[in-house]
Design a protein around this motif. Structure first.
Motif, mmCIF file in Angstrom:
data_model
loop_
_atom_site.group_PDB
_atom_site.id
_atom_site.type_symbol
_atom_site.label_atom_id
_atom_site.label_comp_id
_atom_site.label_asym_id
_atom_site.label_seq_id
_atom_site.Cartn_x
_atom_site.Cartn_y
_atom_site.Cartn_z
ATOM 1 N N PRO A 1 0.824 -1.213 0.000
ATOM 2 C CA PRO A 1 0.000 0.000 0.000
ATOM 3 C C PRO A 1 0.854 1.257 0.000
ATOM 4 C CG PRO A 1 0.051 -0.961 2.194
ATOM 5 C CD PRO A 1 0.790 -1.913 1.296
ATOM 6 N N ILE B 1 -6.852 -9.525 -2.320
ATOM 7 C CA ILE B 1 -7.349 -8.216 -1.892
ATOM 8 C C ILE B 1 -7.721 -8.248 -0.413
ATOM 9 C CG2 ILE B 1 -9.244 -6.574 -2.153
ATOM 10 C CD1 ILE B 1 -9.187 -7.193 -5.159
ATOM 11 N N ASP C 1 -4.582 -8.278 1.805
ATOM 12 C CA ASP C 1 -3.856 -7.016 1.792
ATOM 13 C C ASP C 1 -4.630 -5.912 2.512
ATOM 14 O OD1 ASP C 1 -1.952 -8.346 0.336
ATOM 15 O OD2 ASP C 1 -2.395 -7.341 -1.564
ATOM 16 N N VAL C 2 -5.946 -5.902 2.360
ATOM 17 C CA VAL C 2 -6.756 -4.896 3.049
ATOM 18 C C VAL C 2 -6.649 -5.081 4.559
ATOM 19 C CG1 VAL C 2 -9.117 -4.122 3.504
ATOM 20 C CG2 VAL C 2 -8.337 -4.444 1.143
ATOM 21 N N ARG C 3 -6.744 -6.319 5.021
ATOM 22 C CA ARG C 3 -6.649 -6.564 6.463
ATOM 23 C C ARG C 3 -5.298 -6.109 7.003
ATOM 24 N NH1 ARG C 3 -9.885 -11.295 5.228
ATOM 25 N NH2 ARG C 3 -7.988 -12.496 4.824
ATOM 26 N N LYS D 1 -5.217 -2.300 7.005
ATOM 27 C CA LYS D 1 -6.101 -1.712 8.011
ATOM 28 C C LYS D 1 -5.439 -1.686 9.378
ATOM 29 C CE LYS D 1 -10.286 -0.049 8.898
ATOM 30 N NZ LYS D 1 -9.982 0.604 10.172
ATOM 31 N N VAL E 1 -8.850 2.430 4.604
ATOM 32 C CA VAL E 1 -8.259 1.775 3.441
ATOM 33 C C VAL E 1 -9.109 2.097 2.217
ATOM 34 C CG1 VAL E 1 -7.575 -0.407 2.373
ATOM 35 C CG2 VAL E 1 -7.313 -0.086 4.852
ATOM 36 N N VAL F 1 -9.307 1.178 -1.937
ATOM 37 C CA VAL F 1 -8.844 0.213 -2.932
ATOM 38 C C VAL F 1 -9.239 0.690 -4.321
ATOM 39 C CG1 VAL F 1 -9.068 -2.146 -3.803
ATOM 40 C CG2 VAL F 1 -8.924 -1.732 -1.340
ATOM 41 N N ALA G 1 -13.063 -6.484 -0.939
ATOM 42 C CA ALA G 1 -12.327 -5.370 -0.340
ATOM 43 C C ALA G 1 -13.093 -4.765 0.832
ATOM 44 C CB ALA G 1 -12.043 -4.303 -1.397
ATOM 45 N N ALA H 1 -12.002 -2.370 3.888
ATOM 46 C CA ALA H 1 -11.852 -1.143 3.105
ATOM 47 C C ALA H 1 -13.109 -0.290 3.250
ATOM 48 C CB ALA H 1 -11.600 -1.463 1.635
#
Length: 321
Positions: free
Chosen positions: A136, A175, A178-180, A183, A189, A191, A214, A219
């Motif tokens: 990110p 996704i 990566d979002v978790r 965050k 977040v 996306v 996401a 997100a």
């Protein structure tokens, strides 16, 4: 690559995001920048971009004069010096997770990243390997720490691997993971998702699945592009999904207006106001790509009415309440 924002500030404010779609600075746009300067593509809409706390766009192409063009229908490259126009326009971050960032191979990816780093525009979605592509970008505004991620599932592409330069492949599992992770390091977040079918009104099932993944993972906002025309936005599980922001800077002329119709020219700066917990409001500032100038401008009264009417229709298709 972008560095992690400090973890000390406490969220104190409300932030306004200006989101726009595809910015393609190659072909005729490069010629116009040679004549008029790097900020030419954005001159007529500068207040719409600069008055927000944070402005995000999709960078549809490469900043390079090296590399080998990939075998595909369209490849886009722009001299790196013209990346400066993004910063001058007030754009804070761009998504690179799309089907044109790797148009000129590893050299093009490296040069694009270097050009953006040199002007201080954050980026996500591409790298010299998959870890970099999935990393990110972190931004900070109004006391909020923002993590920005970018992906594409358009398969005419070079996807990053352990030792392969390219872009981040969008899958629900990737996704979500990566979002978790993002965050845990940020208050919000966002996306960017490059997905869908060109010149269609309705989001496709794959678009919806990826966007839902996401939001479900934490997100708050999903910004979509690739269809080259606006698609609607909708609320989902406490988050906001904008399925396509359409074109924004593209060398569309009067022949294109005849052949494609106004949909490719109708666009908007979408302003999203949010805090650390929720989206508070969404509104569109109508913009039209001028076929005589190859750049966006504020829509006329009649153009704006048509764009608002179209957005209302698209939002119903997308499932907006």
């Amino acid at each position: 690559m972008a560095t992690v924002a400090p973890a000390t500030p406490t969220p104190t404010g409300v932030l306004t995001l200006a989101a726009v779609g595809d910015i393609m600075l190659a072909r005729d746009i490069t010629t116009l920048m040679d004549e008029h300067g790097a900020v030419y593509p954005f001159e007529r809409v500068l207040p719409l971009l600069q008055n927000a706390d944070l402005t995000i766009a999709n960078s549809e192409g490469t900043f390079t004069e090296r590399g080998t063009a990939q075998v595909k229908a369209y490849t886009f490259r722009t001299p790196p010096k013209f990346a400066a126009g993004l910063a001058q326009a007030g754009i804070d971050a761009v998504s690179l997770g799309n089907n044109h960032t790797a148009d000129y191979g590893p050299d093009g990816v490296a040069d694009t990243i270097a050009a953006l780093d040199a002007i201080g525009v954050k980026h996500a979605g591409a790298g010299m390997n998959d870890a970099e592509a999935r990393k990110p970008a972190f931004l900070q505004a109004q006391g909020l720490r923002i993590a920005f991620l970018s992906y594409t599932d358009i398969m005419e592409n070079t996807f990053a691997g352990p030792d392969i330069a390219g872009v981040a492949l969008a899958t629900p599992d990737v996704i979500a993971a990566d979002v978790r992770a993002a965050k845990s390091q940020a208050d919000v977040v966002i996306v960017a998702l490059h997905s869908g079918v060109e010149y269609t009104d309705a989001p496709q099932p794959d678009q919806q699945e990826l966007a839902h993944a996401a939001i479900d993972a934490g997100a708050l906002i999903v910004l979509g592009h690739h269809p080259h025309t606006l698609q609607g936005w909708t609320s989902y599980n406490g988050g906001l999904i904008i399925y396509s922001l359409g074109n924004f800077v593209f060398d569309l002329d009067n022949d294109d207006l005849t052949n494609l119709g106004p949909r490719a020219f109708q666009t908007a700066v979408v302003s999203v106001t949010f805090d650390a917990h929720a989206v508070r409001s969404v509104r569109a500032e109508p913009v039209f790509i001028d076929p005589n100038e190859d750049r966006p401008r504020p829509a006329t009264v009649d153009e704006a009415a048509a764009i608002h009417q179209r957005i209302d229709m698209l939002n119903q298709i997308a499932g907006a309440p």
